[in-house]
Design an enzyme around this catalytic site. Structure first.
Site, PDB file in Angstrom:
ATOM      1  N   ASP A   1       1.475  78.574 111.914  1.00 32.21           N
ATOM      2  CA  ASP A   1       1.251  77.422 111.039  1.00 32.21           C
ATOM      3  C   ASP A   1       0.292  77.797 109.913  1.00 32.21           C
ATOM      4  O   ASP A   1       0.452  77.360 108.759  1.00 32.21           O
ATOM      5  CB  ASP A   1       0.655  76.268 111.871  1.00 32.21           C
ATOM      6  CG  ASP A   1       0.967  74.901 111.305  1.00 32.21           C
ATOM      7  OD1 ASP A   1       1.008  74.765 110.079  1.00 32.21           O
ATOM      8  OD2 ASP A   1       1.156  73.959 112.094  1.00 32.21           O
TER       9      ASP A   1
ATOM     10  N   CYS B   1       2.631  72.458 106.655  1.00 34.74           N
ATOM     11  CA  CYS B   1       4.054  72.716 106.462  1.00 34.74           C
ATOM     12  C   CYS B   1       4.361  72.721 104.966  1.00 34.74           C
ATOM     13  O   CYS B   1       4.133  71.724 104.277  1.00 34.74           O
ATOM     14  CB  CYS B   1       4.882  71.640 107.164  1.00 34.74           C
ATOM     15  SG  CYS B   1       6.642  71.796 106.813  1.00 34.74           S
TER      16      CYS B   1
HETATM   17  N1  COA Z   1      16.197  84.338 110.266  1.00 35.04           N
HETATM   18  C1  COA Z   1      16.472  85.086 109.170  1.00 35.04           C
HETATM   19  N2  COA Z   1      17.383  84.721 108.235  1.00 35.04           N
HETATM   20  C2  COA Z   1      18.011  83.546 108.436  1.00 35.04           C
HETATM   21  C3  COA Z   1      17.764  82.737 109.536  1.00 35.04           C
HETATM   22  C4  COA Z   1      16.818  83.166 110.475  1.00 35.04           C
HETATM   23  N3  COA Z   1      16.506  82.435 111.541  1.00 35.04           N
HETATM   24  N4  COA Z   1      18.544  81.639 109.457  1.00 35.04           N
HETATM   25  C5  COA Z   1      19.271  81.769 108.326  1.00 35.04           C
HETATM   26  N5  COA Z   1      18.960  82.921 107.715  1.00 35.04           N
HETATM   27  C6  COA Z   1      19.522  83.455 106.483  1.00 35.04           C
HETATM   28  C7  COA Z   1      21.023  83.596 106.599  1.00 35.04           C
HETATM   29  O1  COA Z   1      21.348  84.828 107.176  1.00 35.04           O
HETATM   30  C8  COA Z   1      21.458  83.484 105.164  1.00 35.04           C
HETATM   31  O2  COA Z   1      21.210  84.710 104.518  1.00 35.04           O
HETATM   32  P1  COA Z   1      22.188  85.230 103.353  1.00 35.04           P
HETATM   33  O3  COA Z   1      22.139  84.191 102.278  1.00 35.04           O
HETATM   34  O4  COA Z   1      21.565  86.528 102.948  1.00 35.04           O
HETATM   35  O5  COA Z   1      23.544  85.346 103.990  1.00 35.04           O
HETATM   36  C9  COA Z   1      20.470  82.471 104.586  1.00 35.04           C
HETATM   37  O6  COA Z   1      19.315  82.509 105.433  1.00 35.04           O
HETATM   38  C10 COA Z   1      21.020  81.062 104.527  1.00 35.04           C
HETATM   39  O7  COA Z   1      21.483  80.697 105.811  1.00 35.04           O
HETATM   40  P2  COA Z   1      21.825  79.174 106.165  1.00 35.04           P
HETATM   41  O8  COA Z   1      22.257  79.118 107.577  1.00 35.04           O
HETATM   42  O9  COA Z   1      22.738  78.606 105.107  1.00 35.04           O
HETATM   43  O10 COA Z   1      20.410  78.491 106.110  1.00 35.04           O
HETATM   44  P3  COA Z   1      19.791  77.456 105.085  1.00 35.04           P
HETATM   45  O11 COA Z   1      19.641  78.066 103.735  1.00 35.04           O
HETATM   46  O12 COA Z   1      20.491  76.153 105.192  1.00 35.04           O
HETATM   47  O13 COA Z   1      18.320  77.303 105.707  1.00 35.04           O
HETATM   48  C11 COA Z   1      16.963  77.409 107.699  1.00 35.04           C
HETATM   49  C12 COA Z   1      18.149  76.761 107.002  1.00 35.04           C
HETATM   50  C13 COA Z   1      16.602  76.542 108.887  1.00 35.04           C
HETATM   51  C14 COA Z   1      17.351  78.786 108.145  1.00 35.04           C
HETATM   52  C15 COA Z   1      15.779  77.512 106.699  1.00 35.04           C
HETATM   53  O14 COA Z   1      15.616  76.287 106.034  1.00 35.04           O
HETATM   54  C16 COA Z   1      14.493  77.883 107.374  1.00 35.04           C
HETATM   55  O15 COA Z   1      14.339  78.978 107.876  1.00 35.04           O
HETATM   56  N6  COA Z   1      13.508  76.965 107.395  1.00 35.04           N
HETATM   57  C17 COA Z   1      12.229  77.218 107.999  1.00 35.04           C
HETATM   58  C18 COA Z   1      11.326  76.090 107.704  1.00 35.04           C
HETATM   59  C19 COA Z   1       9.973  76.305 108.327  1.00 35.04           C
HETATM   60  O16 COA Z   1       9.690  77.325 108.938  1.00 35.04           O
HETATM   61  N7  COA Z   1       9.098  75.305 108.139  1.00 35.04           N
HETATM   62  C20 COA Z   1       7.777  75.377 108.631  1.00 35.04           C
HETATM   63  C21 COA Z   1       7.658  75.043 110.075  1.00 35.04           C
HETATM   64  S1  COA Z   1       7.301  73.338 110.303  1.00 35.04           S
HETATM   65 ZN    ZN Z   2       1.682  72.065 111.976  1.00 36.75          ZN
END
Ligand code: COA
Ligand code: ZN
Length: 324
Positions: free
Chosen positions: A16, A241
């Site tokens: 975090d 966040c």
């Molecule tokens: N680890 C690494 N790469 C990841 C991944 C993961 N867990 N999940 C998705 N990706 C990559 C995909 O491989 C893809 O890569 P590419 O464009 O090179 O092919 C890209 O991310 C998009 O994938 P997609 O499934 O369409 O994801 P998205 O763009 O809709 O994003 C999340 C969704 C959930 C993956 C993304 O929003 C995220 O990681 N959010 C984290 C938020 C966070 O940590 N917030 C703080 C905590 S409260």
């Molecule tokens: Zn938090």
């Protein structure tokens, strides 16, 4: 709900805390930070998140970070995972505790993980089945915005219980309720935690408070008083966040340990050692505000005459108000 006096403080600074820091912290520094935290007695540490590096560039080196810490004995490491890709990467790295996260608020979920809650629950089920096929890792939940959301405001207790029911029905027993943006107050914490305890005696609840409006420790103490024994906290009071407007730091681990120690509630954490880790955080993140009150003020000390004799010396020295 656990009833013994033993509490567990789960250090979330490397996750975090670092997710909200714009500067990339070098892999070796992340590893060193986590090793130092473990050496201070913290037994559970969130090492980071296997998320999209585009969403959180800070965690693009997660695999290397885990490689540097996974052999440490007597520490339970967990990481956040948002989807199957993250879960599989975490398990491959040797992580045994996966924390799937989604938000009670539809709007925050869309902003944070770019999908509906329904899609998140389906994703959770996919991971659950994947693990059930023989992977030895535990699946837990961190539920965001339980105590309020910057887009949708406060949640009703009914709404909260309904969503937790879906999680518990999937067989998940370790659930962290998060006050993502510091909306919680102690009376609300009591109401929600007591209701959860009554409704889901089979589950263990942890709490995750941000100190955005100064009520973090009051909320933690109220949670303790109603039987909660697992608390997230972040070294230095880092945290927030990036996808929730107005988010700021977690309750500081130093302050939470100080509170419990002073109350005679053992934490197993050496506060002096922990404060040297705070020094290290300042060293690697010189531009970042350390909001831990204990770190700023130092431990209470008395000289031979019994008078208070001021703050513990830290190196580098305390910042001035202008710096903060
Ligand atoms: N680890 C690494 N790469 C990841 C991944 C993961 N867990 N999940 C998705 N990706 C990559 C995909 O491989 C893809 O890569 P590419 O464009 O090179 O092919 C890209 O991310 C998009 O994938 P997609 O499934 O369409 O994801 P998205 O763009 O809709 O994003 C999340 C969704 C959930 C993956 C993304 O929003 C995220 O990681 N959010 C984290 C938020 C966070 O940590 N917030 C703080 C905590 S409260
Ligand atoms: Zn938090």
């Amino acid at each position: 709900m656990e009833t013994s006096n033993d509490i567990t403080i789960i250090e979330v600074g490397p996750r975090d805390g670092l997710q909200n820091v714009a500067t990339f912290v070098e892999t070796a520094q992340k590893v060193s930070l986590i090793r130092r935290l473990a050496a201070s007695g913290l037994q559970e540490i969130q090492a980071g998140a296997f998320v999209s590096p585009r969403a959180i560039p800070q965690f693009r080196d997660m695999k290397e970070v885990v490689k540097g810490i996974i052999a440490l004995p007597e520490v339970r490491f967990s990481t956040l995972v948002p989807n199957l890709q993250g879960a599989r990467d975490a398990v491959k790295s040797g992580i045994k505790k996966l924390i799937f996260f989604f938000s009670l608020s539809e709007s925050h979920n869309l902003n944070n993980v770019r999908q509906t809650k329904e899609a998140s629950l389906q994703g959770l089920e996919v991971i659950r089945k994947d693990l059930a096929a023989g992977v030895p890792a535990e699946l837990c939940i961190a539920l965001a915005t339980v105590f309020g959301c910057p887009f949708e405001g406060y949640m009703t207790t009914d709404h909260i219980l309904k969503d937790i029911d879906k999680i518990v029905n999937m067989g998940i027993r370790d659930i962290t309720l998060c006050d993502t943006v510091g909306f919680a107050n102690p009376r609300q914490v009591e109401e929600i935690m007591v209701a959860c305890g009554k409704e889901f005696p089979e589950a263990t609840f942890a709490v995750h408070f941000h100190n955005t409006r100064g009520l973090g420790l009051a909320n933690a103490l109220r949670a303790y008083d109603v039987g909660i024994r697992r608390f997230d906290a972040a070294i230095g009071g880092l945290g927030g966040c990036p996808f929730a407007p107005g988010a700021s730091g977690n309750i500081a681990t130093e302050d939470l340990v100080f509170m419990f120690n002073e109350m005679g509630i053992p934490t197993g954490i050496d506060l002096d050692a922990l404060l040297t880790v705070s020094d290290y955080v300042r060293e690697i993140l010189p531009g970042t505000t350390m909001s831990s009150a204990v770190y700023r003020a130092g431990l209470p000390q008395a000289d031979a005459s019994g008078r208070e004799c001021g703050a513990r010396q830290v190196n580098p020295p305390f910042p001035t108000h202008q710096d903060l």
